[in-house]
Design an enzyme around this catalytic site. Structure first.
Site, mmCIF file in Angstrom:
data_model
loop_
_atom_site.group_PDB
_atom_site.id
_atom_site.type_symbol
_atom_site.label_atom_id
_atom_site.label_comp_id
_atom_site.label_asym_id
_atom_site.label_seq_id
_atom_site.Cartn_x
_atom_site.Cartn_y
_atom_site.Cartn_z
ATOM 1 N N GLY A 1 58.914 20.163 55.918
ATOM 2 C CA GLY A 1 58.679 18.733 55.719
ATOM 3 C C GLY A 1 60.007 18.049 55.430
ATOM 4 N N LEU A 2 59.963 16.734 55.308
ATOM 5 C CA LEU A 2 61.183 15.963 55.037
ATOM 6 C C LEU A 2 61.290 15.657 53.546
ATOM 7 C CD1 LEU A 2 63.561 14.369 56.490
ATOM 8 C CD2 LEU A 2 62.156 12.332 56.082
ATOM 9 N N THR B 1 62.967 13.425 50.443
ATOM 10 C CA THR B 1 63.325 11.992 50.422
ATOM 11 C C THR B 1 64.095 11.561 49.169
ATOM 12 O OG1 THR B 1 61.226 11.333 49.402
ATOM 13 C CG2 THR B 1 61.298 11.378 51.826
ATOM 14 N N LYS C 1 54.629 12.903 43.396
ATOM 15 C CA LYS C 1 54.719 13.593 42.093
ATOM 16 C C LYS C 1 54.528 12.641 40.924
ATOM 17 C CE LYS C 1 58.222 16.442 44.356
ATOM 18 N NZ LYS C 1 59.151 15.571 45.068
ATOM 19 N N HIS D 1 55.734 16.600 38.319
ATOM 20 C CA HIS D 1 57.133 16.731 38.755
ATOM 21 C C HIS D 1 57.925 17.723 37.889
ATOM 22 C CE1 HIS D 1 60.454 14.228 40.899
ATOM 23 N NE2 HIS D 1 60.877 15.451 40.691
ATOM 24 N N SER E 1 55.579 21.527 39.642
ATOM 25 C CA SER E 1 56.931 21.641 40.167
ATOM 26 C C SER E 1 57.831 22.091 39.019
ATOM 27 C CB SER E 1 57.365 20.275 40.719
ATOM 28 O OG SER E 1 58.699 20.327 41.161
ATOM 29 N N ASN E 2 58.912 22.770 39.339
ATOM 30 C CA ASN E 2 59.878 23.201 38.314
ATOM 31 C C ASN E 2 59.217 24.023 37.203
ATOM 32 O OD1 ASN E 2 62.390 21.821 39.217
ATOM 33 N ND2 ASN E 2 61.143 20.003 38.978
ATOM 34 N N SER F 1 65.698 21.542 47.642
ATOM 35 C CA SER F 1 67.136 21.750 47.859
ATOM 36 C C SER F 1 67.382 23.003 48.701
ATOM 37 C CB SER F 1 67.895 21.836 46.528
ATOM 38 O OG SER F 1 67.660 20.711 45.721
ATOM 39 N N SER G 1 73.637 21.110 50.199
ATOM 40 C CA SER G 1 74.755 21.080 51.122
ATOM 41 C C SER G 1 76.056 20.754 50.389
ATOM 42 C CB SER G 1 74.458 20.022 52.192
ATOM 43 O OG SER G 1 75.267 20.233 53.287
ATOM 44 N N SER H 1 67.388 14.707 54.899
ATOM 45 C CA SER H 1 68.511 14.051 55.560
ATOM 46 C C SER H 1 68.082 12.648 55.949
ATOM 47 C CB SER H 1 68.974 14.826 56.804
ATOM 48 O OG SER H 1 70.108 14.168 57.349
HETATM 49 N N1 LIG Z 1 60.621 18.768 42.589
HETATM 50 C C1 LIG Z 1 61.875 18.513 42.247
HETATM 51 O O1 LIG Z 1 62.227 18.429 41.062
HETATM 52 C C2 LIG Z 1 62.878 18.323 43.301
HETATM 53 C C3 LIG Z 1 62.475 18.018 44.576
HETATM 54 N N2 LIG Z 1 63.396 17.832 45.574
HETATM 55 C C4 LIG Z 1 62.875 17.521 46.927
HETATM 56 O O2 LIG Z 1 63.477 18.408 47.867
HETATM 57 C C5 LIG Z 1 64.177 17.661 48.867
HETATM 58 C C6 LIG Z 1 65.372 18.418 49.400
HETATM 59 O O3 LIG Z 1 66.286 18.729 48.380
HETATM 60 P P1 LIG Z 1 67.693 17.984 48.166
HETATM 61 O O4 LIG Z 1 68.020 18.123 46.731
HETATM 62 O O5 LIG Z 1 67.627 16.642 48.746
HETATM 63 O O6 LIG Z 1 68.734 18.919 48.921
HETATM 64 P P2 LIG Z 1 68.893 19.575 50.382
HETATM 65 O O7 LIG Z 1 69.220 20.992 50.126
HETATM 66 O O8 LIG Z 1 67.774 19.213 51.255
HETATM 67 O O9 LIG Z 1 70.235 18.893 50.876
HETATM 68 C C7 LIG Z 1 70.318 17.538 51.165
HETATM 69 C C8 LIG Z 1 71.780 17.203 51.429
HETATM 70 O O10 LIG Z 1 72.246 17.951 52.550
HETATM 71 C C9 LIG Z 1 72.709 17.086 53.599
HETATM 72 N N3 LIG Z 1 72.223 17.688 54.865
HETATM 73 C C10 LIG Z 1 70.959 17.662 55.362
HETATM 74 N N4 LIG Z 1 70.876 18.363 56.505
HETATM 75 C C11 LIG Z 1 72.107 18.867 56.739
HETATM 76 C C12 LIG Z 1 72.650 19.672 57.771
HETATM 77 N N5 LIG Z 1 71.886 20.117 58.776
HETATM 78 N N6 LIG Z 1 73.967 19.981 57.711
HETATM 79 C C13 LIG Z 1 74.744 19.550 56.681
HETATM 80 N N7 LIG Z 1 74.278 18.784 55.677
HETATM 81 C C14 LIG Z 1 72.968 18.444 55.694
HETATM 82 C C15 LIG Z 1 72.095 15.730 53.285
HETATM 83 O O11 LIG Z 1 72.953 14.672 53.682
HETATM 84 P P3 LIG Z 1 72.504 13.538 54.756
HETATM 85 O O12 LIG Z 1 71.269 12.879 54.246
HETATM 86 O O13 LIG Z 1 73.698 12.622 54.787
HETATM 87 O O14 LIG Z 1 72.301 14.274 56.051
HETATM 88 C C16 LIG Z 1 72.009 15.760 51.753
HETATM 89 O O15 LIG Z 1 73.241 15.392 51.162
HETATM 90 C C17 LIG Z 1 64.540 16.365 48.107
HETATM 91 O O16 LIG Z 1 64.984 15.360 48.982
HETATM 92 C C18 LIG Z 1 63.238 16.108 47.388
HETATM 93 O O17 LIG Z 1 62.275 15.578 48.283
HETATM 94 C C19 LIG Z 1 64.735 18.006 45.336
HETATM 95 C C20 LIG Z 1 65.185 18.291 44.081
HETATM 96 C C21 LIG Z 1 64.308 18.450 42.947
HETATM 97 O O1 LIG Z 2 63.230 15.628 42.254
HETATM 98 C C1 LIG Z 2 64.356 15.511 41.782
HETATM 99 C C2 LIG Z 2 65.525 15.189 42.621
HETATM 100 O O2 LIG Z 2 66.755 15.570 42.062
HETATM 101 C C3 LIG Z 2 66.938 15.151 40.733
HETATM 102 C C4 LIG Z 2 68.374 15.307 40.262
HETATM 103 O O3 LIG Z 2 68.875 16.585 40.459
HETATM 104 C C5 LIG Z 2 65.954 15.930 39.910
HETATM 105 O O4 LIG Z 2 66.094 15.615 38.563
HETATM 106 C C6 LIG Z 2 64.555 15.601 40.335
HETATM 107 O O5 LIG Z 2 63.649 16.493 39.772
#
Ligand SMILES: NC(=O)C1=CN([C@@H]2O[C@H](COP(=O)(O)OP(=O)(O)OC[C@H]3O[C@@H](n4cnc5c(N)ncnc54)[C@H](OP(=O)(O)O)[C@@H]3O)[C@@H](O)[C@H]2O)C=CC1
Ligand SMILES: O=C1CO[C@H](CO)[C@@H](O)[C@@H]1O
Length: 307
Positions: free
Chosen positions: A16-17, A19, A77, A110, A159-160, A208, A213, A260
């Site tokens: 999924g995507l 955000t 969340k 969350h 989550s977490n 992540s 990245s 992304s």
């Molecule tokens: N439940 C929770 O507490 C949490 C949930 N999440 C969820 O998980 C999702 C994904 O995790 P996230 O922390 O965003 O990290 P990701 O590991 O998905 O990395 C995102 C970063 O990588 C870059 N990127 C994306 N695709 C590529 C690629 N193919 N090559 C190089 N760089 C790339 C993006 O930049 P760009 O956009 O410029 O491409 C962005 O800076 C979050 O967006 C959120 O929805 C995340 C953290 C905590």
């Molecule tokens: O979903 C999330 C996205 O990233 C944030 C910062 O690292 C987290 O705190 C949060 O849980």
């Protein structure tokens, strides 16, 4: 698109995507670009502050006739400031309103920590940590169960949530969480949590999955790591694609949500279903684990229950 079956029998897409930090027009366009690229699952959260534009993007997709609501799997969340049981239903309703939706496929707690209400979304204590409040996870979970039992949401999860807390919840709850969304990538593989969740039938969503990245931690960059780059060369794929594919092959019980807002990367990240890593390559990636978290719960909340 491959799917996993949740303990509710619902099907969750394996990819999924994400955000987080998908803001403004970029956030809006990312949803549309992802939909066009074949994504049908979207990971959202009240705390990401982008529900309005994400909701507009879904409305655009539905109005265009390209998809019906039931074609998408939408997750959001419950934020930490609304853990008190009486605040859960209003928070859910507010999120639905912001997103212009009638229901969510999955609603997650969350974080397993509550924060006080009425002091903004990110209240801090004197030391700069997120301010916590004593609301047991089990009490919040009961209110989540009510949403599910009333048929307002298709599945509920957490989550977490580390093994000890998840086990406590699992033993005492009526409805077992369908999903635990946690940090998982080659540098943070959490093998004990992965096998425990498999055992008790809780699906894992890997957040992540690219280690951000290198966004906040240069040392855990799944898009440039030499081992992943080398493996990618053999398959004509990028290191990021190798990191994502590894999770697809690692366990049927894991889905991934790379974020992304760039169209070419959105397409790159979903182009992982046309190649296969060998057992030796899977083993090489397994060795990259350093239990290195980019989201450090103890540093955010000052509750050192994780590592
Ligand atoms: N439940 C929770 O507490 C949490 C949930 N999440 C969820 O998980 C999702 C994904 O995790 P996230 O922390 O965003 O990290 P990701 O590991 O998905 O990395 C995102 C970063 O990588 C870059 N990127 C994306 N695709 C590529 C690629 N193919 N090559 C190089 N760089 C790339 C993006 O930049 P760009 O956009 O410029 O491409 C962005 O800076 C979050 O967006 C959120 O929805 C995340 C953290 C905590
Ligand atoms: O979903 C999330 C996205 O990233 C944030 C910062 O690292 C987290 O705190 C949060 O849980």
């Amino acid at each position: 698109m491959l799917h996993s079956t949740l303990n509710t029998k619902a099907q969750i897409p394996r990819l999924g995507l994400g955000t987080w930090e998908s803001k403004g027009d970029d956030g809006y366009n990312a949803i549309l670009d992802a939909f066009d690229a074949g994504y049908r699952s979207f990971d959202l959260a009240y705390a990401y502050g982008n529900e309005e534009q994400v909701g507009r993007a879904f409305k655009h997709i539905f109005d265009s006739g390209k998809a019906k609501r039931e074609d998408l799997f939408i997750t959001s969340k419950l934020w930490c400031t609304v853990h008190r049981p009486e605040l859960v239903l209003p928070a859910y309703q507010q999120t639905l309103k912001n997103l212009q939706l009638d229901y969510l496929d999955l609603y997650l707690v969350h974080w397993p920590f509550a924060m006080p209400v009425g002091e903004g979304d990110f209240p801090k204590d004197e030391q700069g940590f997120r301010k916590t409040e004593r609301v047991p996870l089990s009490a919040t979970w009961k209110a989540m169960e009510e949403l599910y039992e009333k048929g307002l949401v298709k599945a509920i999860g957490v989550s977490n949530t580390p093994v000890a807390l998840l086990y406590e919840l699992y033993c005492g709850c009526k409805i077992i969480p369908a999903v635990n969304q946690v940090e998982l990538h080659p540098f943070c593989q959490q093998p004990k949590l992965v096998s425990f969740c498999e055992r008790i039938g809780v699906h894992l969503t890997a957040y992540s999955p690219l280690g951000r990245s290198g966004g906040s931690h240069a040392e855990v960059n799944a898009s440039t790591h030499p081992v992943l780059v080398e493996i990618g060369k053999k398959h004509n794929k990028s290191a990021a694609q190798v990191a994502l594919r590894w999770q697809i092959q690692r366990s049927q019980n894991i889905s991934i949500i790379p974020k992304s807002t760039r169209k070419e990367r959105i397409i790159e990240n979903i182009s992982i279903f046309d190649f296969e890593l060998t057992p030796a390559e899977m083993e090489q990636i397994a060795k990259l684990d350093e239990n290195r978290h980019v989201v450090d719960a103890a540093a955010l909340f000052n509750v050192p229950i994780f590592n």
